[in-house]
Structure formats: C-alpha cells, structure tokens
Design a protein around this motif. Structure first.
Motif, PDB file in Angstrom:
ATOM      1  N   LYS A  68      10.748 101.465  40.687  1.00 12.07           N
ATOM      2  CA  LYS A  68       9.696 100.438  40.647  1.00 12.07           C
ATOM      3  C   LYS A  68       9.204 100.276  39.218  1.00 12.07           C
ATOM      4  CE  LYS A  68       5.316  99.114  42.722  1.00 12.07           C
ATOM      5  NZ  LYS A  68       4.239  99.515  43.644  1.00 12.07           N
ATOM      6  N   TRP A  69       9.282  99.026  38.710  1.00 10.35           N
ATOM      7  CA  TRP A  69       8.814  98.745  37.355  1.00 10.35           C
ATOM      8  C   TRP A  69       7.350  98.351  37.398  1.00 10.35           C
ATOM      9  CZ3 TRP A  69      11.829  99.822  33.284  1.00 10.35           C
ATOM     10  CH2 TRP A  69      13.200  99.983  33.524  1.00 10.35           C
ATOM     11  N   THR A  70       6.587  98.893  36.482  1.00 10.41           N
ATOM     12  CA  THR A  70       5.163  98.562  36.405  1.00 10.41           C
ATOM     13  C   THR A  70       4.856  98.052  35.007  1.00 10.41           C
ATOM     14  OG1 THR A  70       4.585 100.809  35.779  1.00 10.41           O
ATOM     15  CG2 THR A  70       4.501 100.246  38.130  1.00 10.41           C
ATOM     16  N   ARG A  71       3.871  97.201  34.923  1.00  7.04           N
ATOM     17  CA  ARG A  71       3.482  96.615  33.637  1.00  7.04           C
ATOM     18  C   ARG A  71       2.698  97.639  32.823  1.00  7.04           C
ATOM     19  NH1 ARG A  71      -0.982  93.720  31.682  1.00  7.04           N
ATOM     20  NH2 ARG A  71      -0.486  92.060  30.189  1.00  7.04           N
ATOM     21  N   SER A  72       3.092  97.794  31.569  1.00  4.79           N
ATOM     22  CA  SER A  72       2.378  98.720  30.696  1.00  4.79           C
ATOM     23  C   SER A  72       0.978  98.192  30.429  1.00  4.79           C
ATOM     24  CB  SER A  72       3.117  98.876  29.359  1.00  4.79           C
ATOM     25  OG  SER A  72       4.393  99.402  29.574  1.00  4.79           O
ATOM     26  N   PRO A  73       0.000  99.069  30.286  1.00  6.06           N
ATOM     27  CA  PRO A  73      -1.359  98.602  29.999  1.00  6.06           C
ATOM     28  C   PRO A  73      -1.438  97.984  28.617  1.00  6.06           C
ATOM     29  CG  PRO A  73      -1.226 100.989  29.818  1.00  6.06           C
ATOM     30  CD  PRO A  73       0.085 100.528  30.402  1.00  6.06           C
ATOM     31  N   ASP A  74      -2.303  96.984  28.472  1.00  6.21           N
ATOM     32  CA  ASP A  74      -2.496  96.363  27.165  1.00  6.21           C
ATOM     33  C   ASP A  74      -3.099  97.376  26.207  1.00  6.21           C
ATOM     34  OD1 ASP A  74      -1.564  93.906  27.967  1.00  6.21           O
ATOM     35  OD2 ASP A  74      -3.547  93.220  28.626  1.00  6.21           O
ATOM     36  N   PRO A  75      -2.814  97.231  24.905  1.00  6.37           N
ATOM     37  CA  PRO A  75      -3.427  98.140  23.931  1.00  6.37           C
ATOM     38  C   PRO A  75      -4.936  97.953  23.903  1.00  6.37           C
ATOM     39  CG  PRO A  75      -2.328  96.302  22.834  1.00  6.37           C
ATOM     40  CD  PRO A  75      -1.929  96.232  24.276  1.00  6.37           C
ATOM     41  N   GLU A  76      -5.616  99.016  23.483  1.00  2.14           N
ATOM     42  CA  GLU A  76      -7.069  98.933  23.395  1.00  2.14           C
ATOM     43  C   GLU A  76      -7.457  97.868  22.371  1.00  2.14           C
ATOM     44  OE1 GLU A  76      -9.510 100.474  25.069  1.00  2.14           O
ATOM     45  OE2 GLU A  76      -7.909 101.148  26.380  1.00  2.14           O
ATOM     46  N   PRO A  77      -8.454  97.045  22.675  1.00  2.70           N
ATOM     47  CA  PRO A  77      -8.873  96.031  21.697  1.00  2.70           C
ATOM     48  C   PRO A  77      -9.512  96.676  20.484  1.00  2.70           C
ATOM     49  CG  PRO A  77     -10.386  96.089  23.556  1.00  2.70           C
ATOM     50  CD  PRO A  77      -9.231  96.967  23.915  1.00  2.70           C
ATOM     51  N   ALA A  78      -9.325  96.019  19.327  1.00  2.00           N
ATOM     52  CA  ALA A  78      -9.976  96.483  18.107  1.00  2.00           C
ATOM     53  C   ALA A  78     -11.449  96.130  18.156  1.00  2.00           C
ATOM     54  CB  ALA A  78      -9.303  95.828  16.890  1.00  2.00           C
ATOM     55  N   ALA A  79     -12.186  96.598  17.146  1.00  6.65           N
ATOM     56  CA  ALA A  79     -13.621  96.314  17.072  1.00  6.65           C
ATOM     57  C   ALA A  79     -13.840  94.813  17.134  1.00  6.65           C
ATOM     58  CB  ALA A  79     -14.181  96.884  15.770  1.00  6.65           C
ATOM     59  N   GLY A  80     -14.825  94.405  17.905  1.00  4.53           N
ATOM     60  CA  GLY A  80     -15.120  92.986  18.063  1.00  4.53           C
ATOM     61  C   GLY A  80     -14.382  92.359  19.212  1.00  4.53           C
ATOM     62  N   GLY A  81     -13.525  93.129  19.918  1.00  2.35           N
ATOM     63  CA  GLY A  81     -12.872  92.605  21.103  1.00  2.35           C
ATOM     64  C   GLY A  81     -11.513  91.985  20.857  1.00  2.35           C
ATOM     65  N   SER A  82     -11.043  91.869  19.610  1.00  2.00           N
ATOM     66  CA  SER A  82      -9.750  91.251  19.335  1.00  2.00           C
ATOM     67  C   SER A  82      -8.697  92.338  19.169  1.00  2.00           C
ATOM     68  CB  SER A  82      -9.820  90.401  18.067  1.00  2.00           C
ATOM     69  OG  SER A  82     -10.124  91.213  16.954  1.00  2.00           O
ATOM     70  N   ARG A  83      -7.426  91.962  19.376  1.00  2.35           N
ATOM     71  CA  ARG A  83      -6.318  92.887  19.181  1.00  2.35           C
ATOM     72  C   ARG A  83      -5.620  92.525  17.883  1.00  2.35           C
ATOM     73  NH1 ARG A  83      -6.410  91.714  24.678  1.00  2.35           N
ATOM     74  NH2 ARG A  83      -6.767  93.534  26.014  1.00  2.35           N
ATOM     75  N   LEU A  84      -5.531  93.465  16.954  1.00  2.00           N
ATOM     76  CA  LEU A  84      -4.954  93.210  15.646  1.00  2.00           C
ATOM     77  C   LEU A  84      -3.591  93.875  15.545  1.00  2.00           C
ATOM     78  CD1 LEU A  84      -8.059  93.908  13.367  1.00  2.00           C
ATOM     79  CD2 LEU A  84      -7.271  91.702  14.222  1.00  2.00           C
ATOM     80  N   SER A  85      -2.703  93.221  14.819  1.00  2.00           N
ATOM     81  CA  SER A  85      -1.423  93.834  14.518  1.00  2.00           C
ATOM     82  C   SER A  85      -1.664  94.982  13.542  1.00  2.00           C
ATOM     83  CB  SER A  85      -0.492  92.803  13.889  1.00  2.00           C
ATOM     84  OG  SER A  85      -0.953  92.472  12.589  1.00  2.00           O
ATOM     85  N   PRO A  86      -0.708  95.918  13.430  1.00  2.00           N
ATOM     86  CA  PRO A  86      -0.872  97.003  12.455  1.00  2.00           C
ATOM     87  C   PRO A  86      -1.104  96.488  11.036  1.00  2.00           C
ATOM     88  CG  PRO A  86       0.889  97.527  13.979  1.00  2.00           C
ATOM     89  CD  PRO A  86       0.482  96.104  14.278  1.00  2.00           C
ATOM     90  N   HIS A  87      -0.413  95.398  10.648  1.00  2.00           N
ATOM     91  CA  HIS A  87      -0.603  94.845   9.305  1.00  2.00           C
ATOM     92  C   HIS A  87      -2.013  94.294   9.138  1.00  2.00           C
ATOM     93  CE1 HIS A  87       0.360  92.972   5.499  1.00  2.00           C
ATOM     94  NE2 HIS A  87      -0.048  91.801   5.963  1.00  2.00           N
TER      95      HIS A  87
END
Length: 205
Positions: free
Chosen positions: A3-22
C-alpha cells in the motif's frame, strides 16, 4: 499488495511559507547581515537623516547653477527640497500637489521652480538602481514587511560573496514603510525614502 501512502508535506518555514533550500540559505544570509556604513567613495550627507512625516515619494533634480544633486520629497504636508551633500532642506512648499500626469511629476520649488520633477514612491515609478562605476542597489525582505536596502560594488552581489566584501546592508526599514530607493541620474547621490523620513548618501569625487 504493498500500500502506497502519501508522504507528509515538509514543515512550513517561519511565516507559514515553504522555502526551497536555496531560498532558505538566502533568507538566513540577509537576516544575518547587520547594517553597516556604505563603503568608499560613498559617505553619509552632512545631515544624513531628514524626518518627513507622511512622505509619499521623492525625485532628483540638478541645481541650475552649481550642478549639485537636489532631492525633492513629496508628502501629505507639502514638498521639501534637500541638498544631497549637506542634507539641508533649502526650500519648502506647504501647498505642493501630488504627482500627476503620465510621468508622475510635480512642479519643482526653490532653485528647481522652473522644472518638473519625476517622483518615485507610493504612486509608482522608481529611481535609478545602477550608477557609474558598477554600483547597484536593491531591496530584499527576508522578514517582510521589513525591507533591507543592499548596496553592491562592481562585481559584487548579495547572492554571492561575504557581506562587507562586494555588498553592504546599508539601510533597514523596520519602523516605516519603504517608499523609494535609488541613485540620482548623475550617480553622485543615493537616497532611501520611507513614509516618515529620507536618508541620504553622497559620493566623494
């Protein structure tokens, strides 16, 4: 069957947005850079800071006799004209109008009374972001709504190299809203205008 399950989304960065490593790296770089003095040949005007309550925009003009840069500040309380070397206010019009027309210009005052000055700020427009000698200026906002003004020399960039070695964090707008930033057309002056004040630098010959 597996059974395939969806990986959890990464934790949001400060302010609620998700930033790339760069993007996260750049954010950390700009947050860590303290405000420093502008490098040679730049220096603050003799009176580098001028309070201008309710400022909406600024624009540059040249003194018709001396050829020196002048900065006109437009506010809800009228217009003021500043010498960019001394920082002194040399003229004021308490009845000045907002910029109008397709060029967002205002009628000048004092030595610039016979000119119309293009204004950058709340109503649009912009000042020069590059100057002779390879200088450039830009704004980053790693902790929006606070803005940081970054000055870069020839070959320098805020996106590479160490702070203080090619680029400098020269202004942090944490108390008022940034209205305009940039060089005069001559490249001899640099201004940062917020809703409450103007800060000026001049370039040594």
């Amino acid at each position: 069957m597996k059974k395939w399950t969806r990986s959890p989304d990464p934790e949001p960065a400060a302010g609620g947005s998700r930033l790339s490593p760069h993007a996260e790296m750049l954010r950390d770089r700009f947050l860590a850079a303290p405000v420093v003095a502008a490098p040679d040949p730049w220096r603050p005007a003799d009176r580098p800071f001028a309070p201008v309550g309710g400022l909406t925009g600024v624009g540059f003009g040249l003194h018709p006799d001396s050829g020196r840069d002048l900065l006109m500040a437009v506010s809800h309380n009228g217009h003021g004209l500043f010498d960019t070397v001394t920082g002194e206010r040399i003229a004021r019009d308490p009845e000045g109008d907002d910029p109008d027309g397709g060029d967002l210009a205002c009628q000048g005052l004092g030595p610039l009374a016979d000119s119309r000055i293009r204004i950058a700020g709340l109503y649009g427009g912009g000042l020069h972001t590059t100057a002779v000698g390879g200088w450039s200026v830009e704004v980053v906002s790693p902790d929006w709504p606070n803005d940081r003004v970054l000055l870069s020399g020839a070959g320098g960039s805020p996106y590479r190299g160490a702070h203080g070695e090619g680029w400098w964090h020269v202004f942090h707008s944490a108390w008022s809203e940034l209205r305009a930033f940039g060089f005069s057309p001559s490249g001899r002056s640099l201004a940062v205008a917020t809703s409450s004040d103007v800060t000026l630098w001049t370039r040594r010959a």
